[in-house]
Design an enzyme around this catalytic site. Structure first.
Site, mmCIF file in Angstrom:
data_model
loop_
_atom_site.group_PDB
_atom_site.id
_atom_site.type_symbol
_atom_site.label_atom_id
_atom_site.label_comp_id
_atom_site.label_asym_id
_atom_site.label_seq_id
_atom_site.Cartn_x
_atom_site.Cartn_y
_atom_site.Cartn_z
ATOM 1 N N ILE A 50 0.209 -0.493 -4.732
ATOM 2 C CA ILE A 50 -0.158 0.906 -4.521
ATOM 3 C C ILE A 50 -1.110 0.882 -3.326
ATOM 4 O O ILE A 50 -2.095 0.136 -3.317
ATOM 5 C CB ILE A 50 -0.812 1.533 -5.775
ATOM 6 C CG1 ILE A 50 -1.224 2.992 -5.489
ATOM 7 C CG2 ILE A 50 -1.985 0.720 -6.277
ATOM 8 C CD1 ILE A 50 -1.720 3.729 -6.731
ATOM 9 N N SER A 51 -0.782 1.631 -2.295
ATOM 10 C CA SER A 51 -1.564 1.594 -1.057
ATOM 11 C C SER A 51 -2.985 2.080 -1.300
ATOM 12 O O SER A 51 -3.252 2.855 -2.222
ATOM 13 C CB SER A 51 -0.910 2.472 0.015
ATOM 14 O OG SER A 51 0.332 1.960 0.411
#
Length: 202
Positions: A50-51
């Site tokens: 997840i960025s």
């Protein structure tokens, strides 16, 4: 977290408000709950991440999202980016090539009130039956800009994509001027997982 993003240069109030409304801790394993709102990326399984919120905000700001726009996202991942776009009033179509991740996210997002149109497939091919799109966002590193995706974008549309080798990529925006002309602009550098073709069963 929003104050941190603002301090780092995110100026679009609508982007900041959308990120503030999405409960990021729900997208992470329980072991990460205490640090879910730090500006960091975290693993989500299937070799994906997840960025960090800044990266999500940066790409979203470049996309210049307007309510009602039809947006194609390549690389659903945890679904966090999709939810930010939905909070901004976009109609989101999103593709994930990792089967397990796709199934997990497809089940999870409706449980917290988000319902993008999700597809298991090859992001390089896009979604021709649903084209054209107003905007396209790619959340994985591509060695080059896929022409097939530009073809699926409306004239006047914007594509945001990190381009370059695995070590470091340049964030690029492509504005479609006409059916045959585009305007390319390069921005800051980031690190993304690679954009791969075909479907993955695991």
């Amino acid at each position: 977290m929003v104050d941190t993003l603002r301090d780092k240069g995110i100026t679009d109030t609508r982007v900041l408000m959308a990120i503030d409304r999405v409960p990021r801790h729900l997208f992470l394993d329980s072991s990460f709950l205490e640090i879910a709102y730090q500006d960091k990326a975290f693993p989500i399984g299937s070799g994906q991440t997840i960025s960090q919120p800044y990266t999500v905000a940066y790409q979203t700001q470049l996309l210049q999202v307007m309510p009602g726009e039809k947006i194609l996202e390549i690389g659903t991942g945890s679904g966090y980016q999709s939810c930010v776009l939905l909070e901004m009033g976009a109609k989101v179509y999103t593709i994930e090539r990792q089967k397990k991740l796709f199934e997990k996210t497809k089940s999870f997002l409706p449980s917290i009130g988000y319902n993008p149109k999700m597809f298991y497939g090859d992001g390089y091919k896009g979604l021709p039956p649903y084209a054209p799109f107003d905007k396209i966002i790619i959340t994985a590193a591509a060695p080059e800009i896929p022409k097939e995706l530009i073809d699926q974008m409306k004239t006047g549309g914007i594509l945001v994509i990190p381009v370059g080798p695995l070590e470091l990529q340049t964030m690029v925006t492509i504005r479609k001027i006409s059916s045959s002309d585009v305007l390319k602009e390069e921005h800051d550098q980031f690190r993304f997982v690679p954009m791969l073709g075909n479907k993955a069963k695991d």
